[in-house]
Design a protein around this motif. Structure first.
Motif, PDB file in Angstrom:
ATOM      1  N   ASN A 130       0.868  -1.173   0.000  1.00 11.66           N
ATOM      2  CA  ASN A 130       0.000   0.000   0.000  1.00 11.66           C
ATOM      3  C   ASN A 130       0.911   1.230   0.000  1.00 11.66           C
ATOM      4  OD1 ASN A 130      -1.674   2.162   0.531  1.00 11.66           O
ATOM      5  ND2 ASN A 130      -2.894   1.079   2.048  1.00 11.66           N
ATOM      6  N   VAL A 131       0.877   1.997  -1.078  1.00 15.66           N
ATOM      7  CA  VAL A 131       1.706   3.198  -1.201  1.00 15.66           C
ATOM      8  C   VAL A 131       0.879   4.462  -1.009  1.00 15.66           C
ATOM      9  CG1 VAL A 131       3.478   2.112  -2.640  1.00 15.66           C
ATOM     10  CG2 VAL A 131       1.477   3.164  -3.723  1.00 15.66           C
ATOM     11  N   GLY A 132      -0.358   4.306  -0.563  1.00 14.15           N
ATOM     12  CA  GLY A 132      -1.234   5.450  -0.331  1.00 14.15           C
ATOM     13  C   GLY A 132      -1.263   5.859   1.128  1.00 14.15           C
ATOM     14  N   THR A 133      -2.073   6.870   1.406  1.00 15.67           N
ATOM     15  CA  THR A 133      -2.214   7.377   2.772  1.00 15.67           C
ATOM     16  C   THR A 133      -3.475   6.850   3.458  1.00 15.67           C
ATOM     17  OG1 THR A 133      -3.324   9.349   1.935  1.00 15.67           O
ATOM     18  CG2 THR A 133      -0.932   9.491   2.243  1.00 15.67           C
ATOM     19  N   THR A 134      -4.249   6.056   2.733  1.00 20.78           N
ATOM     20  CA  THR A 134      -5.456   5.436   3.285  1.00 20.78           C
ATOM     21  C   THR A 134      -5.388   3.935   3.033  1.00 20.78           C
ATOM     22  OG1 THR A 134      -6.687   5.696   1.218  1.00 20.78           O
ATOM     23  CG2 THR A 134      -6.844   7.507   2.810  1.00 20.78           C
TER      24      THR A 134
END
Length: 150
Positions: A130-134
């Motif tokens: 997961n490279v996102g913030t959520t």
């Protein structure tokens, strides 16, 4: 709760794959293949891994044509990986519902956003992060020998 058409379209892959784990408890076809059915996402049992990944088993078994198949839904926290890079005999498909994943296959990376589909052939080294913030939400469909065992 209101959903946009786009959000509804993002759920279409899930709708096609919801013969859930409960179907395995029902009497199967005479050939031992998975029975047809439909089951609510909310009824799927959640298991939490050490990585923080929350996985819902959807189904696991044989198709009427003989192939092994396993499907699960995963919610992966930001910056997490469900497990290290690995490889196995079966092929896998990843269907993104929400968030951002990076799919690594044999040293090459692919950006996965909602609506994206990833494919990994048999025996190729791969993993997701997961490279996102959520949280990232996605479905995995594994097909072939040993599907569901790795």
């Amino acid at each position: 709760m209101t959903m946009t058409r786009r959000e509804m379209c993002l759920l279409l892959p899930a709708a096609a794959m919801l013969p859930a784990a409960a179907a395995l408890a029902e009497a199967g076809e005479q050939d031992g293949s998975l029975p047809s059915g439909g089951y609510s996402f909310e009824t799927l049992v959640v298991k939490t891994a050490a990585s923080g990944a929350k996985t819902r088993a959807i189904f696991k078994g044989k198709l009427a044509t003989g192939e092994s198949i396993e499907t699960h839904a995963t919610t992966l926290p930001p910056a997490a990986m469900p497990h290290p890079l690995h490889h196995h005999v079966h092929s896998e498909m990843f269907f993104m519902r929400g968030g951002r994943l990076e799919l690594a296959v044999n040293g090459k990376t692919y950006s996965m956003r909602p609506g994206a589909v990833g494919f990994v052939r048999s025996n190729e080294e791969h993993g997701v992060k997961n490279v996102g913030t959520t949280a990232a939400n996605y479905f995995v469909v594994a097909v072939g020998p040993g599907a569901g065992s790795a």
